[in-house]
Motif scaffolding. Structure first.
Motif, PDB file in Angstrom:
ATOM      1  N   ASP A 139      38.929 -10.154 -10.948  1.00 21.02           N
ATOM      2  CA  ASP A 139      40.197 -10.695 -11.437  1.00 21.02           C
ATOM      3  C   ASP A 139      40.592 -10.063 -12.770  1.00 21.02           C
ATOM      4  N   ASP A 187      38.151 -12.487   6.989  1.00 23.36           N
ATOM      5  CA  ASP A 187      37.109 -12.486   5.965  1.00 23.36           C
ATOM      6  C   ASP A 187      35.898 -11.662   6.370  1.00 23.36           C
ATOM      7  N   GLU A 233      45.704 -11.249  -3.615  1.00 26.35           N
ATOM      8  CA  GLU A 233      44.553 -10.454  -4.023  1.00 26.35           C
ATOM      9  C   GLU A 233      44.932  -9.057  -4.508  1.00 26.35           C
ATOM     10  N   SER A 289      43.139  -5.330   0.919  1.00 28.25           N
ATOM     11  CA  SER A 289      42.810  -6.048  -0.313  1.00 28.25           C
ATOM     12  C   SER A 289      41.598  -5.427  -0.997  1.00 28.25           C
ATOM     13  N   ARG A 295      39.812  -6.730  -3.313  1.00 29.33           N
ATOM     14  CA  ARG A 295      38.805  -7.786  -3.446  1.00 29.33           C
ATOM     15  C   ARG A 295      37.932  -7.848  -2.203  1.00 29.33           C
ATOM     16  N   TRP A 296      38.583  -7.885  -1.037  1.00 31.48           N
ATOM     17  CA  TRP A 296      37.838  -7.979   0.215  1.00 31.48           C
ATOM     18  C   TRP A 296      36.961  -6.743   0.414  1.00 31.48           C
ATOM     19  N   THR A 321      36.721 -15.245  -2.716  1.00 34.19           N
ATOM     20  CA  THR A 321      37.222 -14.180  -1.847  1.00 34.19           C
ATOM     21  C   THR A 321      36.537 -14.153  -0.489  1.00 34.19           C
ATOM     22  N   ARG A 347      38.055 -17.084   1.410  1.00 44.10           N
ATOM     23  CA  ARG A 347      39.408 -17.522   1.062  1.00 44.10           C
ATOM     24  C   ARG A 347      40.338 -17.534   2.271  1.00 44.10           C
ATOM     25  N   ASP A 384      34.754 -14.560  -6.509  1.00 42.07           N
ATOM     26  CA  ASP A 384      34.637 -13.682  -5.350  1.00 42.07           C
ATOM     27  C   ASP A 384      33.504 -14.049  -4.403  1.00 42.07           C
TER      28      ASP A 384
END
Length: 498
Positions: free
Chosen positions: A31, A145, A201, A263, A265-266, A414, A417, A477
């Protein structure tokens, strides 16, 4: 979690020498990196956000299309013999004493002679759509996810939804039609969730709420487009509405496949660091692109250790972790109540003595607060009161629905999420399953569906007191990271990790 800690930092940089809590040193915050490197929300981010958010437009069209295609048509008496008048029940009149105002092919009710069928039959297509959403949500939710990711989930969902909608044009009876609506709902199930999570994200916490609103606004545009499309095709077959909404959806799916980025993050949670950094570079503003020049050997990021490779492992985590389940259960209950009102009330507009095209338009505009003043411009007092109260209720349901989705993606890390947000959306859809049946029952038996809607949402809304505040908090995350923060808050250390 302290926002000053970068995910990717050089050993001798000033940031790496700053004082941070122990958790921050071992689990750097993605983040904070997004805030520092792409937090300005430049054109690359805006274009990605807008392109992803357009998925909501097609989602809205397929969600509420049955308001017009499955509408109960108006009719008139062809003779005043046999007691035929405007208050008569056509099921008790000779067939030659009345006729539809429009050609029979304008609605499935008149084309397939369902005017006297039970509420279960007439409400079956709309309920089948929501049942498809419900099943698809549980089957597909974890794929965003686990294996497919957010981008591929949007692409496949939009393509499945649009293709099944296109095939609906060839329906020959209520059963084939309902089956295709079921498939359409199944494909559509994760569109909104994946789009919302992906846009959130791609930016830092400063912009999470704003990019979510862009998606909701696109949903409003899609909702608004329906009465326009239906009005332009009035007198034409109900199949033409499906054509006008499905073909653009197929083209949009192609755009997602070629132009939308995954994303970051993913990608990091899944251990795909090179792709994550490449994505961050592609959407970073030119003035901040230098923030992303670190080598992969200097990247420190802990993958989610609870993920055992099973596509349903995320559901397992949400249920087994007590803190996660305490958050999940209330939002599911609230989602159920919101869904019954959000989906049920527009489907019941045909039961009000008001122009259907204008009613749907006003409901779509109810997602924009300024539209509420239009209720003052309507005709008779009782009709004005009815549509006015309906607009206020639907506006409130829209607000609750929007906030609930953004709130949910901030409640969970994450790694789960998308699954958690999908489950909440399926709770909303589950509430929507009951809407068509209640609406059909009101039309047939006089049962007040709106009274039921109000009672349900009033009870479900009370569960909001069980949830923690997330405003201004950094996104976590991994489950361990979120659990550590939860324990710290319980021990009075919330200010350190906020």
């Amino acid at each position: 979690m302290a926002d000053s800690t970068p995910l990717l930092s050089q050993p001798n940089s000033p940031e790496s020498q700053s004082t941070t809590p122990p958790l921050e040193k071992h689990r750097p915050s993605l983040d904070s990196t997004i805030e520092r490197c792409i937090g300005e929300f430049g054109w690359p981010q805006f274009s990605q956000t807008l392109l992803v958010s357009l998925a909501w437009l097609f989602d809205a069209q397929q969600t509420f299309i049955s308001v017009f295609t499955d509408a109960y048509p108006t009719w008139h008496c062809t003779t005043h013999q046999n007691g035929c008048n405007s208050a008569s029940n056509i099921c008790y009149l000779p067939k030659n004493s009345w006729a539809w105002d429009w050609p029979s092919y304008t609605s499935i009710i008149s084309e397939w002679k369902l005017e006297c069928s039970s509420s279960i039959i007439t409400g079956l297509p709309a309920s089948s759509f929501f049942m498809g959403c419900l099943v698809g949500g549980f089957v597909l939710a974890t794929l965003a996810d686990s294996s497919l990711g957010r981008k591929n989930m949007i692409f496949l969902s939009c393509l499945t939804m649009s293709l099944s909608s296109l095939l609906t044009v060839f329906s020959t009876n209520i059963w084939v039609y309902s089956a295709l609506r079921l498939v359409c709902g199944f494909g559509r199930a994760t569109i909104g969730t994946s789009a919302l999570v992906l846009t959130a994200e791609l930016v830092g916490k400063r912009w999470r709420g704003q990019v979510g609103v862009i998606g909701f606004f696109c949903f409003t545009i899609g909702f608004l487009s329906l009465p326009a499309i239906a009005y332009l095709n009035r007198g034409s077959s109900w199949r033409s509405i499906y054509l006008w909404t499905s073909i653009p959806g197929i083209f949009y799916s192609m755009l997602v496949h070629f132009f939308v980025r995954e994303s970051p993050r993913w990608l990091f949670v899944r251990g795909r660091k090179e792709e994550a950094v490449a994505t961050l570079k592609s959407i970073a503003t030119p003035s901040r692109s230098s923030c992303l020049t670190w080598s992969f050997s200097e990247v420190s990021f802990q993958e989610e250790r609870w993920n055992d490779g099973n596509v349903f492992s995320t559901i397992k985590m949400l249920v087994q972790k007590r803190w996660a389940f305490r958050r999940l259960l209330p939002v599911l209950v609230i989602g159920f109540g919101s869904g019954m009102v959000y989906y049920g009330m527009p489907l019941g507009l045909g039961n009000l003595s008001f122009n259907l095209y204008l009613s749907v338009t006003l409901n779509a505009l109810a997602e924009i607060p300024s539209s509420l003043i239009t209720m003052l411009l309507i005709g008779e007092v009782w009709t004005r009161l009815q549509i006015g109260l309906e607009l206020v209720s639907f506006f409130s349901a829209c607000t609750a629905f929007d906030i609930l989705l953004i709130f949910t993606l901030e409640l969970f890390p994450t790694c789960v999420r998308s699954s958690a947000t999908s489950l909440v959306r399926q709770a909303v859809v589950f509430g929507g399953v009951f809407g068509p049946m209640l609406v059909a029952a009101e039309r047939r038996d006089g049962i007040s569906s709106y009274g039921v809607f109000g009672l349900v949402i009033g009870c479900c809304g009370l569960f909001a007191v069980c949830l923690p505040e997330t405003r201004g908090k950094a996104l976590c995350d991994t489950m361990d990271e979120e659990e550590h923060k939860e324990k710290a808050i319980c021990n009075g250390e919330g200010d350190v990790l906020a």
